[in-house]
Each structure stands twice: as C-alpha cells, then as structure tokens.
Write an enzyme that holds these catalytic residues in place. Structure first.
Site, PDB file in Angstrom:
ATOM      1  N   CYS A 282      -3.835  13.416  -5.329  1.00  0.00           N
ATOM      2  CA  CYS A 282      -2.877  13.385  -4.212  1.00  0.00           C
ATOM      3  C   CYS A 282      -1.565  14.060  -4.592  1.00  0.00           C
ATOM      4  O   CYS A 282      -0.982  14.792  -3.801  1.00  0.00           O
ATOM      5  CB  CYS A 282      -2.562  11.941  -3.816  1.00  0.00           C
ATOM      6  SG  CYS A 282      -3.995  10.883  -3.636  1.00  0.00           S
ATOM      7  N   ASP A 283      -1.065  13.793  -5.782  1.00  0.00           N
ATOM      8  CA  ASP A 283       0.326  14.130  -6.083  1.00  0.00           C
ATOM      9  C   ASP A 283       0.526  15.161  -7.194  1.00  0.00           C
ATOM     10  O   ASP A 283       1.658  15.585  -7.428  1.00  0.00           O
ATOM     11  CB  ASP A 283       1.088  12.841  -6.483  1.00  0.00           C
ATOM     12  CG  ASP A 283       1.131  11.841  -5.331  1.00  0.00           C
ATOM     13  OD1 ASP A 283       1.062  12.291  -4.165  1.00  0.00           O
ATOM     14  OD2 ASP A 283       1.210  10.638  -5.590  1.00  0.00           O
TER      15      ASP A 283
ATOM     16  N   CYS B 165      -2.297   8.634  -8.277  1.00  0.00           N
ATOM     17  CA  CYS B 165      -3.364   9.519  -7.794  1.00  0.00           C
ATOM     18  C   CYS B 165      -3.024  10.976  -8.090  1.00  0.00           C
ATOM     19  O   CYS B 165      -2.204  11.580  -7.389  1.00  0.00           O
ATOM     20  CB  CYS B 165      -3.559   9.287  -6.296  1.00  0.00           C
ATOM     21  SG  CYS B 165      -4.729  10.397  -5.528  1.00  0.00           S
TER      22      CYS B 165
HETATM   23  C1  LIG Z   1       0.757   5.825  -3.706  1.00  0.00           C
HETATM   24  C2  LIG Z   1      -0.492   6.411  -3.095  1.00  0.00           C
HETATM   25  C3  LIG Z   1      -0.463   7.714  -2.619  1.00  0.00           C
HETATM   26  C4  LIG Z   1      -1.608   8.269  -2.047  1.00  0.00           C
HETATM   27  N1  LIG Z   1      -1.543   9.540  -1.573  1.00  0.00           N
HETATM   28  C5  LIG Z   1      -2.628  10.088  -0.964  1.00  0.00           C
HETATM   29  C6  LIG Z   1      -2.577  11.407  -0.440  1.00  0.00           C
HETATM   30  O1  LIG Z   1      -1.573  12.106  -0.530  1.00  0.00           O
HETATM   31  N2  LIG Z   1      -3.711  11.877   0.166  1.00  0.00           N
HETATM   32  C7  LIG Z   1      -4.865  11.152   0.270  1.00  0.00           C
HETATM   33  O2  LIG Z   1      -5.838  11.618   0.847  1.00  0.00           O
HETATM   34  N3  LIG Z   1      -4.931   9.907  -0.249  1.00  0.00           N
HETATM   35  C8  LIG Z   1      -3.851   9.355  -0.863  1.00  0.00           C
HETATM   36  N4  LIG Z   1      -3.930   8.093  -1.397  1.00  0.00           N
HETATM   37  C9  LIG Z   1      -5.204   7.372  -1.298  1.00  0.00           C
HETATM   38  C10 LIG Z   1      -5.358   6.783   0.127  1.00  0.00           C
HETATM   39  O3  LIG Z   1      -4.188   6.078   0.444  1.00  0.00           O
HETATM   40  C11 LIG Z   1      -6.574   5.874   0.213  1.00  0.00           C
HETATM   41  O4  LIG Z   1      -7.720   6.567  -0.222  1.00  0.00           O
HETATM   42  C12 LIG Z   1      -6.799   5.397   1.652  1.00  0.00           C
HETATM   43  O5  LIG Z   1      -5.643   4.768   2.155  1.00  0.00           O
HETATM   44  C13 LIG Z   1      -7.972   4.423   1.729  1.00  0.00           C
HETATM   45  O6  LIG Z   1      -8.112   4.021   3.050  1.00  0.00           O
HETATM   46  P1  LIG Z   1      -8.808   2.630   3.427  1.00  0.00           P
HETATM   47  O7  LIG Z   1      -8.713   2.530   4.904  1.00  0.00           O
HETATM   48  O8  LIG Z   1     -10.127   2.536   2.791  1.00  0.00           O
HETATM   49  O9  LIG Z   1      -7.927   1.499   2.716  1.00  0.00           O
HETATM   50  P2  LIG Z   1      -6.368   1.155   2.726  1.00  0.00           P
HETATM   51  O10 LIG Z   1      -5.534   2.297   3.135  1.00  0.00           O
HETATM   52  O11 LIG Z   1      -6.121   0.524   1.416  1.00  0.00           O
HETATM   53  O12 LIG Z   1      -6.258   0.056   3.865  1.00  0.00           O
HETATM   54  C14 LIG Z   1      -6.838  -1.215   3.713  1.00  0.00           C
HETATM   55  C15 LIG Z   1      -6.309  -2.102   4.798  1.00  0.00           C
HETATM   56  O13 LIG Z   1      -6.960  -3.378   4.780  1.00  0.00           O
HETATM   57  C16 LIG Z   1      -6.007  -4.376   4.974  1.00  0.00           C
HETATM   58  N5  LIG Z   1      -6.484  -5.662   4.490  1.00  0.00           N
HETATM   59  C17 LIG Z   1      -6.865  -6.013   3.242  1.00  0.00           C
HETATM   60  N6  LIG Z   1      -7.213  -7.313   3.215  1.00  0.00           N
HETATM   61  C18 LIG Z   1      -7.046  -7.773   4.479  1.00  0.00           C
HETATM   62  C19 LIG Z   1      -7.219  -9.047   5.096  1.00  0.00           C
HETATM   63  N7  LIG Z   1      -7.639 -10.122   4.423  1.00  0.00           N
HETATM   64  N8  LIG Z   1      -6.932  -9.169   6.421  1.00  0.00           N
HETATM   65  C20 LIG Z   1      -6.523  -8.103   7.162  1.00  0.00           C
HETATM   66  N9  LIG Z   1      -6.332  -6.873   6.620  1.00  0.00           N
HETATM   67  C21 LIG Z   1      -6.604  -6.732   5.296  1.00  0.00           C
HETATM   68  C22 LIG Z   1      -4.804  -3.840   4.199  1.00  0.00           C
HETATM   69  O14 LIG Z   1      -3.665  -4.542   4.524  1.00  0.00           O
HETATM   70  C23 LIG Z   1      -4.811  -2.402   4.690  1.00  0.00           C
HETATM   71  O15 LIG Z   1      -4.238  -2.308   5.955  1.00  0.00           O
HETATM   72  C24 LIG Z   1      -2.809   7.508  -1.970  1.00  0.00           C
HETATM   73  C25 LIG Z   1      -2.832   6.195  -2.472  1.00  0.00           C
HETATM   74  C26 LIG Z   1      -1.691   5.646  -3.023  1.00  0.00           C
HETATM   75  C27 LIG Z   1      -1.736   4.230  -3.546  1.00  0.00           C
END
Ligand SMILES: Cc1cc2nc3c(=O)[nH]c(=O)nc-3n(C[C@H](O)[C@H](O)[C@H](O)COP(=O)(O)OP(=O)(O)OC[C@H]3O[C@@H](n4cnc5c(N)ncnc54)[C@H](O)[C@@H]3O)c2cc1C
Length: 327
Positions: A144-145, A141
């Site tokens: 992000c980084d 990302c």
């Molecule tokens: C390495 C990295 C660094 C990042 N750094 C930043 C940053 O610095 N700043 C920023 O704003 N964004 C950053 N991002 C992006 C950010 O992490 C995502 O945009 C954000 O986490 C999305 O949130 P979400 O809740 O939609 O999904 P996610 O955070 O992906 O959470 C999804 C959840 O659903 C759960 N899940 C999936 N399937 C199931 C199932 N069948 N049963 C139960 N649970 C399930 C997963 O386990 C997880 O807990 C980064 C991403 C990555 C990969």
C-alpha cells in the site's frame, strides 16, 4: 398473552463495514435482498479509516483519502436501500436455516443468510506514538505505502516471512531498509532469509526491539533497546513498516465455522461458502495472502452473488421445484 413479537426473518445480514461488507451490501441491495449491514460502533469503515492517501484503488486516478473512500462506499450502499446499524455484533448463532444475530444492546435479528466480513487486524508495536504517526511514517503494508518512501531510509520490524517479503519489496523504493529483529536469527523460511541477507540495500539490527518512535509530524527515528544487554540506541529513519503478524477477526465464529491453519475462515474453493450452509465470508477475514481493499471488494461481490444463488436454491426447494438433472 405475550406482547413480544418475533422479529421477521431477513434475507441477508452483513457483519462489517469495510470494502468487503459495503461491496456485498451494494450487490445484495441491487438484487433487492434488502440487506441489513451491522457496521460496528466505533470502527465503522474498517481499516482504511486509519490511513491517509489510497493510491491503488482503481477509479481514482488522483488517489483518494481512506476515510473519504469509505464514505463513498457507505453512500453507494445506502443509495440502493441498505439499512445500516452502527452497532457491534456480540454473538452469532449460525446453525440451522434461520441465523440469529445479536448486537450490543441485546437486540436480535434473524436472517436466512449471513455474510461475515469482519476483516483482520495488523499487530501493533503497542507504542504510545504509534497511532499518532500512523500514515505519517508508520505503516503496516508495503504494497500500500512503499511508493511513498522513494529515496528514503526506512526500517522493517519483524523476522518472519512477511517481514522479509516487505523488506525485499521496499528495496524497490527506499535507499536503505533496516530490518530490526528481537532475536539473533530469523524465523523466515530459508529462501526468504537468503534473499534478504544477500540484498545490498537491506541491513539487519539483531537482538533489538523498538521502544519509541520519534518525530513531530512524521517519523524521524526509532528508539531501540538491545534485548541482550539492555543498551539503548537511535536509528534515524523516515519510515517504519511493522510486520509482526496479522490476526483475522474470527472471535464471533471460531467455535462455529471451520478455520484455516492461518486462522482465517475456511471457504470452499474460490467461493465465499463457509462450512455452514447459508453462512458466507468475505474480505481479509478469509484472506491470508493479498489483504488489499480491491481484493476485499471483489470478495464481497462474490459473497453477495453466492447469497443470491443460495436464497434462490432455498426458495426453489421450498416450492418443491426439483434441481435440473445432471447428465
Ligand atoms: C494503515 C493501513 C493502510 C492501508 N492502505 C491500503 C491501501 O492504500 N490500499 C489497499 O488496497 N489496502 C490498504 N490497506 C488494506 C485494506 O485496508 C484492507 O485490505 C481492507 O480494508 C480489508 O477490507 P475488509 O472489508 O475485509 O475488512 P476491514 O476493512 O478490516 O473491515 C472490517 C469491518 O468489520 C467490522 N467489525 C469487526 N468486528 C465486528 C463486530 N463484532 N460487529 C460489527 N462489525 C465488526 C470492523 O469494525 C470493520 O468495519 C491498508 C490497511 C491498513 C491497516
């Protein structure tokens, strides 16, 4: 006589414990809807558990570690009474007024509404050192980084629009950005190609794939293999951005809900309403564009408010209260 008891029907079940799921939990808990959040068994906390410093989440002027931020999210959701299960949802039955959620142990839960916030997964290179060096030079990302790579020589892997977008964005910080692509032509749109090819800081290594990551505590170089003649070379870089695609986690719902051409769950306008009544979706699983923690949180908030309105409408129609007439 059967001793089996029918589980009670909850107001709302939230699937996923990233920023979207926990924010939906905070809002639905504070609205007295007593949410059950199913967090996942090993991936609880979502994508931010895989990173180190988060410097762009508002409210933390000094930045915060990803896992610490997610622990705060969890505590805040629990403070207002969210029930959290560290289990995986294995199936969802979303048709009808009462939704059925089954977890890994086989236990089932019923609810009038469900919020799907399962996020999306960045595609990985599949290299042995990739996880070890994630957050230590390997990133998915640029938004992000990118800031952490000021004055450095870095690489972007990929040849599509997002790879070109990442490369162009990274030129704001890096001294040089080398795009490594498996073929000799880019998949990106013409305009993005032209911008990237014309940029003085962007170089291209064609017909090459990354076969190794070097570095003890931080990336120091990439090992490349030529896809045409098989020759190997080393590209000295201190950062690598992997931009080879992103897969929304929709396997639980892909046969039940409408999806977009990008593979995300389709929602109506700016709302979190999916193609089925009582089913809402939030966060990266509906977002092909922004994919940030703050946008996922905002989307979780919207889903919680949509759930409140939906449950209020259901309650008033059951009580026989007519909708206000529209003039
Ligand atoms: C390495 C990295 C660094 C990042 N750094 C930043 C940053 O610095 N700043 C920023 O704003 N964004 C950053 N991002 C992006 C950010 O992490 C995502 O945009 C954000 O986490 C999305 O949130 P979400 O809740 O939609 O999904 P996610 O955070 O992906 O959470 C999804 C959840 O659903 C759960 N899940 C999936 N399937 C199931 C199932 N069948 N049963 C139960 N649970 C399930 C997963 O386990 C997880 O807990 C980064 C991403 C990555 C990969």
């Amino acid at each position: 006589m059967s001793t089996e008891t029918t589980p009670s029907v909850r107001d709302v079940i939230i699937v996923g414990s990233g920023p979207a799921g926990y924010t939906a939990a905070v809002y639905t808990a504070r609205a007295n809807l007593k949410p059950l959040l199913i967090a996942s068994s090993v991936e609880a906390g979502g994508e931010l558990m895989n990173t180190t410093d988060v410097e762009n989440y508002p409210g933390f002027p000094g930045g915060i570690l990803g896992p610490e931020l997610m622990e705060n999210f969890q505590k805040q959701a629990e403070r207002f009474g969210t029930e959290i299960l560290f289990e995986d949802v294995t199936s969802l039955e979303l048709e009808g007024d009462v939704k059925k959620v089954t977890i890994g142990s086989g236990e089932t839960f019923l609810a009038h509404s469900v919020i799907i916030s399962t996020g999306s997964a960045y595609r990985e290179l599949g290299l042995p050192d990739e996880k070890r060096l994630a957050g230590h030079g390997v990133s998915w990302c640029a938004t992000c980084d990118g800031f952490f790579f000021k004055g450095q020589d870095i690489a972007v892997i990929g040849g599509g629009d997002s790879a070109m977008e990442e490369a162009l964005f990274l030129t704001k910080f890096a001294d040089s950005v080398t795009v490594v692509h498996r073929r000799d032509t880019l998949r990106a749109s013409k305009i993005m190609q032209e911008r990237a090819l014309a940029h003085e800081k962007i170089k291209f290594v064609w017909n090459s794939e990354v076969v190794g990551l070097e570095g003890d505590n931080k990336v120091s170089a990439l090992k490349l293999k030529n896809t045409v003649d098989g020759s190997e070379s080393v590209l000295p870089v201190t950062g690598v951005f992997v931009a080879i695609g992103n897969d929304p986690r929709v396997s639980l719902v892909q046969d039940q809900l409408e999806l977009t051409p990008e593979g995300t769950i389709a929602v109506q306008g700016r709302s979190s309403k999916t193609s089925l009544p009582g089913v809402f979706a939030a966060g990266d699983v509906i977002d092909p564009t922004y994919r940030q923690a703050i946008t996922a949180s905002g989307s979780g908030c919207a889903a919680a408010i949509d759930v409140e309105h939906y449950l209020a409408d259901v309650a008033s129609s059951q009580a026989g209260i007519a909708e206000p007439a529209t003039v």
